[in-house]
Scaffold this motif. Structure first.
Motif, PDB file in Angstrom:
ATOM      1  N   ILE A 249       0.814  -1.378   0.029  1.00  0.00           N
ATOM      2  CA  ILE A 249       0.055  -0.052   0.082  1.00  0.00           C
ATOM      3  C   ILE A 249       0.782   1.316   0.173  1.00  0.00           C
ATOM      4  O   ILE A 249       0.653   2.233  -0.775  1.00  0.00           O
ATOM      5  CB  ILE A 249      -1.130   0.075   1.176  1.00  0.00           C
ATOM      6  CG1 ILE A 249      -1.930  -1.190   1.105  1.00  0.00           C
ATOM      7  CG2 ILE A 249      -1.690   1.220   1.297  1.00  0.00           C
ATOM      8  CD1 ILE A 249      -2.811  -0.996  -0.038  1.00  0.00           C
TER       9      ILE A 249
ATOM     10  N   VAL B 162      -7.663   5.236  -0.029  1.00  0.00           N
ATOM     11  CA  VAL B 162      -7.836   4.291   0.873  1.00  0.00           C
ATOM     12  C   VAL B 162      -9.293   4.392   1.548  1.00  0.00           C
ATOM     13  O   VAL B 162      -9.385   5.402   2.135  1.00  0.00           O
ATOM     14  CB  VAL B 162      -6.524   4.204   1.967  1.00  0.00           C
ATOM     15  CG1 VAL B 162      -6.891   2.953   2.874  1.00  0.00           C
ATOM     16  CG2 VAL B 162      -5.201   3.913   1.469  1.00  0.00           C
TER      17      VAL B 162
ATOM     18  N   TYR C 178      -7.632  -4.354   4.207  1.00  0.00           N
ATOM     19  CA  TYR C 178      -7.130  -3.427   3.269  1.00  0.00           C
ATOM     20  C   TYR C 178      -8.105  -3.070   2.046  1.00  0.00           C
ATOM     21  O   TYR C 178      -8.247  -4.070   1.156  1.00  0.00           O
ATOM     22  CB  TYR C 178      -5.873  -3.420   2.592  1.00  0.00           C
ATOM     23  CG  TYR C 178      -4.732  -3.100   3.716  1.00  0.00           C
ATOM     24  CD1 TYR C 178      -4.621  -1.836   4.024  1.00  0.00           C
ATOM     25  CD2 TYR C 178      -3.687  -3.978   4.189  1.00  0.00           C
ATOM     26  CE1 TYR C 178      -3.606  -1.294   4.996  1.00  0.00           C
ATOM     27  CE2 TYR C 178      -2.818  -3.637   5.298  1.00  0.00           C
ATOM     28  CZ  TYR C 178      -2.699  -2.146   5.583  1.00  0.00           C
ATOM     29  OH  TYR C 178      -1.755  -1.594   6.376  1.00  0.00           O
TER      30      TYR C 178
END
Length: 232
Positions: free
Chosen positions: A12, A25, A31
Motif C-alpha cells: 500500500i 484508501v 485493506y
C-alpha cells in the motif's frame, strides 16, 4: 511464516507513492482502496477511457487473489465491463504468490489504451468508407448508362414503334383534312372569332361595341355562294 499483513502494508505504501492522486484508501482492516485508471493515448483529440477499480485484499493476499470490482467507468461500453472484469481475474490468478496490484493496474491501463485506439481506428475507417461511397456516387453521375447489344436493340424496337405510331397518326390527320372543303376548314378554326375585336381593343384601348343589326341582312349579299366557290 509469511507475515501477510506487513506485506500488504508495504505494498500500500508503494502504491501511494506511485499513484499519489489516483489512490484512495477506503479501509485498513481489511485493506480496501480505489485506484482511478485512464488510458494513455498520444492523440490529444481522442477522448480517453477511464475506470475506478476497487481492490480488497483477503487475509492471505498475495497467496489469495484480491477481490476487484469496476465501480465507475467513462467512455467504455457497458458490454466491455464484463470482459474487463474477467480479464482482471485471469491476470490475478496468473500472479498468485506475488504482490500484484501494480501489475493488474498496468494491465488494465494497457487494455483501455488498446480499446480507445481500436475505437478511433473504427471511427476513421467509417469516415473514409462514407467518403468513398460519396465519391463513387458522384462519379457514377458522369458515367451514364452502359450500352449493350441487348439495351440497344430494346431501345431501337421501342423507337421504331413510336415512329410508326406517329406516322400513322399523321396519315389519319392528313386523310381527314383532305375530306374537308375550304369553307369547312375555315369554320373549324375558331381562333379568328374574336381576332378583330381584340385588335380594335388593342388599338384604341377601349372596348368596341358592335351593332349586330348591321349584319342581319348578310344572307342577301350572296356571300355563301362566293365563299363556297373560293374554298371548294
Amino acid at each position: 511464516m509469511t507475515d501477510y499483513r506487513e506485506e500488504q502494508c508495504n505494498e500500500i505504501e508503494a502504491l501511494e507513492s506511485i499513484y499519489p492522486d489516483e489512490l484512495t484508501v477506503v479501509s485498513n482492516h481489511p485493506y480496501c482502496f480505489k485506484i482511478t485508471i485512464s488510458s494513455q493515448n498520444d492523440d490529444d483529440d481522442t477522448e480517453n477511457a477511464s475506470c475506478v477499480l476497487q481492490f480488497c485484499l483477503p487475509a492471505k493476499y498475495p497467496d489469495e487473489a484480491p477481490v476487484v470490482e469496476v465501480e465507475e467507468y467513462d467512455n467504455i461500453e457497458d458490454s466491455y465491463i464484463t470482459d474487463l472484469t474477467d480479464f482482471i481475474k485471469e491476470q490475478a490468478e496468473e500472479n498468485l504468490g506475488e504482490v500484484m496490484v501494480f501489475t493488474l493496474v498496468s494491465a488494465v491501463q494497457e487494455r483501455l489504451t488498446d480499446l480507445v485506439e481500436a475505437a478511433e481506428r473504427e471511427r476513421v475507417e467509417e469516415i473514409e468508407r462514407k467518403e468513398k461511397e460519396k465519391h463513387a456516387a458522384e462519379q457514377k453521375k458522369f458515367e451514364g448508362t452502359v450500352v449493350t447489344i441487348e439495351t440497344f436493340l430494346a431501345w431501337k424496337a421501342k423507337f421504331t414503334a413510336e415512329m410508326e405510331e406517329l406516322k400513322r397518326k399523321r396519315g389519319e390527320i392528313k386523310k381527314e383534312c383532305s375530306k374537308l372543303s375550304g369553307r369547312e376548314l375555315f369554320m373549324t378554326d375558331n381562333t379568328l372569332d374574336d381576332s378583330d375585336v381584340k385588335f380594335l381593343e388593342a388599338e384604341g384601348g377601349d372596348p368596341v361595341e358592335v351593332d349586330e343589326s348591321l349584319f342581319q341582312d348578310l344572307d342577301d349579299l350572296g356571300l355563301d355562294d362566293e365563299l363556297g366557290e373560293d374554298f371548294d
